[in-house]
Design a protein around this motif. Structure first.
Motif, PDB file in Angstrom:
ATOM      1  N   GLU A 111      -6.801  54.921 -86.202  1.00  5.32           N
ATOM      2  CA  GLU A 111      -5.126  55.080 -86.250  1.00  5.32           C
ATOM      3  C   GLU A 111      -4.937  55.616 -87.649  1.00  5.32           C
ATOM      4  N   ARG A 112      -5.499  54.702 -88.539  1.00  8.04           N
ATOM      5  CA  ARG A 112      -4.975  55.155 -90.157  1.00  8.04           C
ATOM      6  C   ARG A 112      -5.986  54.570 -90.967  1.00  8.04           C
ATOM      7  N   LEU A 113      -6.123  55.094 -92.229  1.00  7.05           N
ATOM      8  CA  LEU A 113      -7.089  54.891 -93.339  1.00  7.05           C
ATOM      9  C   LEU A 113      -6.277  54.776 -94.443  1.00  7.05           C
ATOM     10  N   LEU A 114      -6.268  53.654 -95.475  1.00  9.91           N
ATOM     11  CA  LEU A 114      -5.355  53.468 -96.537  1.00  9.91           C
ATOM     12  C   LEU A 114      -6.502  52.850 -97.452  1.00  9.91           C
ATOM     13  N   VAL A 115      -6.199  53.303 -98.915  1.00 10.57           N
ATOM     14  CA  VAL A 115      -6.757  52.963-100.127  1.00 10.57           C
ATOM     15  C   VAL A 115      -5.694  52.350-100.868  1.00 10.57           C
ATOM     16  N   PHE A 116      -6.110  50.999-101.428  1.00 10.28           N
ATOM     17  CA  PHE A 116      -5.210  50.218-102.471  1.00 10.28           C
ATOM     18  C   PHE A 116      -5.996  49.949-103.653  1.00 10.28           C
ATOM     19  N   SER A 117      -5.075  50.043-104.614  1.00 10.31           N
ATOM     20  CA  SER A 117      -5.686  49.692-106.068  1.00 10.31           C
ATOM     21  C   SER A 117      -6.080  48.221-106.038  1.00 10.31           C
ATOM     22  N   PRO A 118      -6.870  47.757-107.256  1.00 13.34           N
ATOM     23  CA  PRO A 118      -7.181  46.332-107.357  1.00 13.34           C
ATOM     24  C   PRO A 118      -5.918  45.358-107.232  1.00 13.34           C
ATOM     25  N   ASP A 119      -4.808  45.859-107.377  1.00 16.80           N
ATOM     26  CA  ASP A 119      -3.511  45.363-107.468  1.00 16.80           C
ATOM     27  C   ASP A 119      -2.836  45.416-106.058  1.00 16.80           C
TER      28      ASP A 119
ATOM     29  N   GLY B  40       2.276  53.043 -94.877  1.00 12.26           N
ATOM     30  CA  GLY B  40       1.934  51.777 -95.267  1.00 12.26           C
ATOM     31  C   GLY B  40       1.165  51.016 -94.511  1.00 12.26           C
ATOM     32  N   ALA B  41       0.880  49.692 -95.118  1.00 11.57           N
ATOM     33  CA  ALA B  41      -0.106  48.705 -94.562  1.00 11.57           C
ATOM     34  C   ALA B  41       0.421  48.391 -92.993  1.00 11.57           C
ATOM     35  N   VAL B  42      -0.108  48.409 -92.042  1.00 12.95           N
ATOM     36  CA  VAL B  42      -0.014  48.435 -90.397  1.00 12.95           C
ATOM     37  C   VAL B  42      -0.036  46.579 -90.533  1.00 12.95           C
ATOM     38  N   CYS B  43      -0.989  45.921 -90.827  1.00 20.93           N
ATOM     39  CA  CYS B  43      -0.778  44.440 -90.875  1.00 20.93           C
ATOM     40  C   CYS B  43      -0.664  43.830 -92.353  1.00 20.93           C
ATOM     41  N   PRO B  44       0.609  43.826 -92.435  1.00 22.72           N
ATOM     42  CA  PRO B  44       1.244  43.468 -94.027  1.00 22.72           C
ATOM     43  C   PRO B  44       0.235  41.846 -94.129  1.00 22.72           C
ATOM     44  N   GLY B  45       0.192  41.166 -93.241  1.00 22.89           N
ATOM     45  CA  GLY B  45      -0.499  39.825 -93.415  1.00 22.89           C
ATOM     46  C   GLY B  45      -1.660  39.675 -94.103  1.00 22.89           C
ATOM     47  N   LEU B  46      -2.369  40.709 -93.560  1.00 22.62           N
ATOM     48  CA  LEU B  46      -3.890  40.964 -94.148  1.00 22.62           C
ATOM     49  C   LEU B  46      -3.815  41.122 -95.619  1.00 22.62           C
ATOM     50  N   VAL B  47      -2.861  42.176 -95.794  1.00 22.56           N
ATOM     51  CA  VAL B  47      -2.688  42.300 -97.338  1.00 22.56           C
ATOM     52  C   VAL B  47      -2.166  41.333 -98.080  1.00 22.56           C
TER      53      VAL B  47
ATOM     54  N   ASN C  17       0.152  42.755 -84.374  1.00 22.68           N
ATOM     55  CA  ASN C  17       1.176  43.579 -83.578  1.00 22.68           C
ATOM     56  C   ASN C  17       1.998  44.245 -84.662  1.00 22.68           C
ATOM     57  N   ASN C  18       2.304  45.615 -84.437  1.00 22.69           N
ATOM     58  CA  ASN C  18       2.993  46.437 -85.304  1.00 22.69           C
ATOM     59  C   ASN C  18       3.842  47.240 -84.259  1.00 22.69           C
ATOM     60  N   ASN C  19       5.348  47.159 -84.243  1.00 22.10           N
ATOM     61  CA  ASN C  19       6.104  47.886 -83.655  1.00 22.10           C
ATOM     62  C   ASN C  19       5.759  47.512 -82.135  1.00 22.10           C
ATOM     63  N   GLU C  20       5.364  46.278 -81.882  1.00 22.41           N
ATOM     64  CA  GLU C  20       5.207  45.746 -80.470  1.00 22.41           C
ATOM     65  C   GLU C  20       3.949  46.157 -79.718  1.00 22.41           C
ATOM     66  N   ARG C  21       3.025  46.722 -80.649  1.00 20.65           N
ATOM     67  CA  ARG C  21       1.697  47.258 -80.160  1.00 20.65           C
ATOM     68  C   ARG C  21       0.633  46.717 -80.903  1.00 20.65           C
ATOM     69  N   PRO C  22      -0.528  46.578 -80.228  1.00 21.70           N
ATOM     70  CA  PRO C  22      -1.750  45.755 -80.979  1.00 21.70           C
ATOM     71  C   PRO C  22      -2.397  46.676 -81.769  1.00 21.70           C
ATOM     72  N   TYR C  23      -2.893  46.238 -82.976  1.00 23.52           N
ATOM     73  CA  TYR C  23      -3.673  47.088 -83.791  1.00 23.52           C
ATOM     74  C   TYR C  23      -4.768  46.088 -84.404  1.00 23.52           C
ATOM     75  N   HIS C  24      -5.821  46.530 -84.731  1.00 22.67           N
ATOM     76  CA  HIS C  24      -7.037  45.950 -85.453  1.00 22.67           C
ATOM     77  C   HIS C  24      -7.202  46.502 -86.855  1.00 22.67           C
TER      78      HIS C  24
ATOM     79  N   LEU D 215     -10.246  49.173 -99.232  1.00 22.31           N
ATOM     80  CA  LEU D 215     -10.021  50.153 -97.898  1.00 22.31           C
ATOM     81  C   LEU D 215      -9.582  49.562 -96.745  1.00 22.31           C
ATOM     82  N   GLU D 216      -8.636  49.848 -96.353  1.00 19.48           N
ATOM     83  CA  GLU D 216      -7.930  49.378 -95.039  1.00 19.48           C
ATOM     84  C   GLU D 216      -8.373  50.294 -93.761  1.00 19.48           C
ATOM     85  N   ILE D 217      -9.214  49.861 -92.697  1.00 22.83           N
ATOM     86  CA  ILE D 217      -9.411  50.868 -91.496  1.00 22.83           C
ATOM     87  C   ILE D 217      -8.552  50.050 -90.479  1.00 22.83           C
ATOM     88  N   VAL D 218      -7.800  50.940 -89.888  1.00 22.23           N
ATOM     89  CA  VAL D 218      -6.684  50.469 -88.718  1.00 22.23           C
ATOM     90  C   VAL D 218      -7.144  51.208 -87.411  1.00 22.23           C
TER      91      VAL D 218
END
Length: 531
Positions: free
Chosen positions: A110-118, A136-143, A163-170, A185-188
């Motif tokens: 569904e989505r790929l995100l790259v974050f800085s060390p911060d 942005g991040a799909v699972c904010p709790g993970l970040v 859950n994001n917008n009432e749908r499950p994501y890994h 790197l976040e793989i969603v």
């Protein structure tokens, strides 16, 4: 004016009431046993679904990590990250949606995100048909969890189901760079694509729903009418257990089993009616005043049976000098014995796997609890094996389910010949006391078995039995004239060394089994470093 009746009338009324009581008892007992069998069947399905879902979620995490690792070693990606070139990073991320894992429908990216060390967002890319509505991040709790880590903890891979917008994501979060991460790197992914193959492994149609009831996936084989079938429901929670992510439903066609239960029930009722009619006829023909007392004993015994049907096989031992009285008692004991045998068959059906005729998960749980209670005040130990048949899926895929069933039965027979298992007869109920000093071989479901070794004297004894089981399984099995070689993966937990509770022992044996499987070992004892 008092109502006077003859002894014959009294006898007829008494036997009639006793007959109704016996028929009512038979009807109530068979209904209870039928409900127990269906409940055990449903719970076994739920347990099996839970195991399969856990395996698929582990596979999804592994595939996501493989995709991320392939991206990490890409020269183009590393240069873009080192130069902080967001445009090049976006292009590198977008290219991943054309990789094998995605195009082969192994996982739905569904989505790929790259974050800085911060953990400042640097670049992201989403699938063209993604259901994600906001960047942005799909699972904010993970970040947030990753931000709180310090030192070497920042190098660990994190994964979560949210859950994001009432749908499950890994989501899987991988560190980029060496010991000093240069980013993350976040793989969603959407888990439903990876979970749908469980229908082939279970051999049953499935459907996935959101907590609000919205249908996400339904097998083509899902019946329009579920009459005569059994639906098992399993709720998959998010990683933080704050809410449900998916409702997974499995349909099992139990019409044949229900028909067998109905036939058994009808047989019990018919046999009860015939025997009671015979007893009544004998009593009316051979009427004697001295029958009154034996009939009172008979009635008293039936009242006890009404309160506790476990006494059904207990015969009436009262005897008389009159042949007719003794005949009546013998006929009643015959009826009680036949009903006792039929109830024993029903109980065996509730605790026996229909394919391999081994005990099932219900008896396994009861046996473990029995040993825990018996051994709690002693120094006795017992061993628990969790066994996985590694080649089962391949045989099923290449030769069909019938061949898979043949393989399961053959492996079960080989293991049974090695162990000191009890003999379970068709016409006798299963008593934990009778099997307490025997090894117990159980089919948990699918290609998973379990073994309980009571009163073990040493770990060497357990080691020897594990070797015999794995050696027996490796002998070639001929399927459709083709020799097939299989192997077992065995995880071993010891009571009370590893745990003093059933759940703990099962968890540790499961950990040891997966350790053996992942390291290509035949068997493995649990030790605390595995957790």
């Amino acid at each position: 004016m008092p109502l006077y009746v003859s002894i014959k009338t009294n006898l007829v009324l008494t036997i009639f009431l006793v007959g109704l009581l016996g028929l009512g008892l038979a009807l109530a007992s068979t209904s209870i046993y039928q409900d127990v069998i269906l409940d055990y069947k449903r719970q076994s399905l739920v347990d099996l679904v839970e195991i399969k879902i856990r395996d698929k979620m582990n596979e999804l995490e592994e595939y996501a990590q493989d995709l991320g690792n392939n991206l990490k070693i890409s020269t183009r990606f590393r240069q873009a990250l080192g130069n902080n070139d967001t445009t090049a990073l976006h292009d590198a991320l977008a290219q991943q949606f054309h990789q094998y894992f995605v195009t082969a429908n192994i996982l739905r990216l569904e989505r790929l995100l790259v974050f800085s060390p911060d953990f400042e967002p640097l670049a992201e890319s989403s699938a063209e048909n993604t259901s994600l509505k906001h960047p942005g991040a799909v699972c904010p709790g993970l970040v947030e969890q990753a931000e709180q880590r310090r030192g070497a903890e920042r190098l660990k891979i994190l994964a979560t189901l949210c859950n994001n917008n009432e749908r499950p994501y890994h989501a899987v979060l991988l560190p980029l760079g060496g010991l000093n991460p240069s980013g993350y790197l976040e793989i969603v992914t959407a888990p439903t694509r990876s979970l749908s193959p469980i229908e082939d492994e279970l051999g049953m149609p499935v459907q996935f729903r959101l907590p609000d009831g919205e249908l996400l996936y339904r097998s083509p084989q899902w019946p329009e009418s579920r009459d005569g079938g059994l639906v098992a429901r399993y709720r998959l929670d998010t990683t933080d257990h704050q809410e449900s992510a998916l409702l997974i439903e499995v349909y099992d066609d139990t019409r044949n089993m229900y028909q067998q239960l109905q036939q058994t029930r009808n047989t019990i009722m018919l046999l009860s009616a015939i025997i009671i009619a015979l007893v009544t006829a004998v009593a009316l023909i051979l009427l004697r005043r001295t029958l009154i007392r034996p009939l009172q004993v008979l009635n008293s015994h039936l009242q006890r049976l009404h309160g506790d049907n476990k006494l059904l096989g207990e015969p009436i031992t009262s005897r008389s000098n009159i042949i007719e009285v003794n005949q009546l008692i013998d006929d009643f004991n015959l009826m009680a014995g036949e009903l006792h045998n039929l109830y024993g068959r029903l109980e065996r059906m509730a605790y026996t796997d229909p394919l391999t005729h081994l005990p099932n998960r219900g008896l396994f749980n009861n046996y473990i609890d029995y040993l825990l209670n018996e051994y709690s005040d002693s120094e006795k130990r017992f061993a628990l094996f969790l066994i996985d048949l590694d080649e089962f899926k391949r045989v099923n895929d290449e030769f069909g389910h019938e061949a898979g069933d043949m393989l399961l039965c053959e492996i079960a027979s080989r293991m049974n010949n090695i162990l000191r298992t009890p003999t379970l007869t068709d016409n006798k109920g299963i008593s934990l006391v009778d099997i307490a000093n025997h090894d117990l071989l159980v089919r948990l479901g699918g290609d998973e078995f379990a073994v309980v070794l009571p009163d073990i004297k040493s770990n060497e004894q357990v080691d020897e039995i594990a070797k015999k089981l794995t050696t027996a399984a490796r002998a070639p099995i001929t399927i459709h004239k083709i020799p097939v070689v299989t192997r077992l993966s065995i995880g071993i937990a010891i009571y009370p060394d590893d745990s003093n509770g059933r759940t703990g022992l099962l968890r540790r044996a499961d950990v040891a089994m997966y350790h053996a499987k992942n390291h290509k070992l035949d068997y493995c004892f649990y030790h605390h470093e595995m957790t």
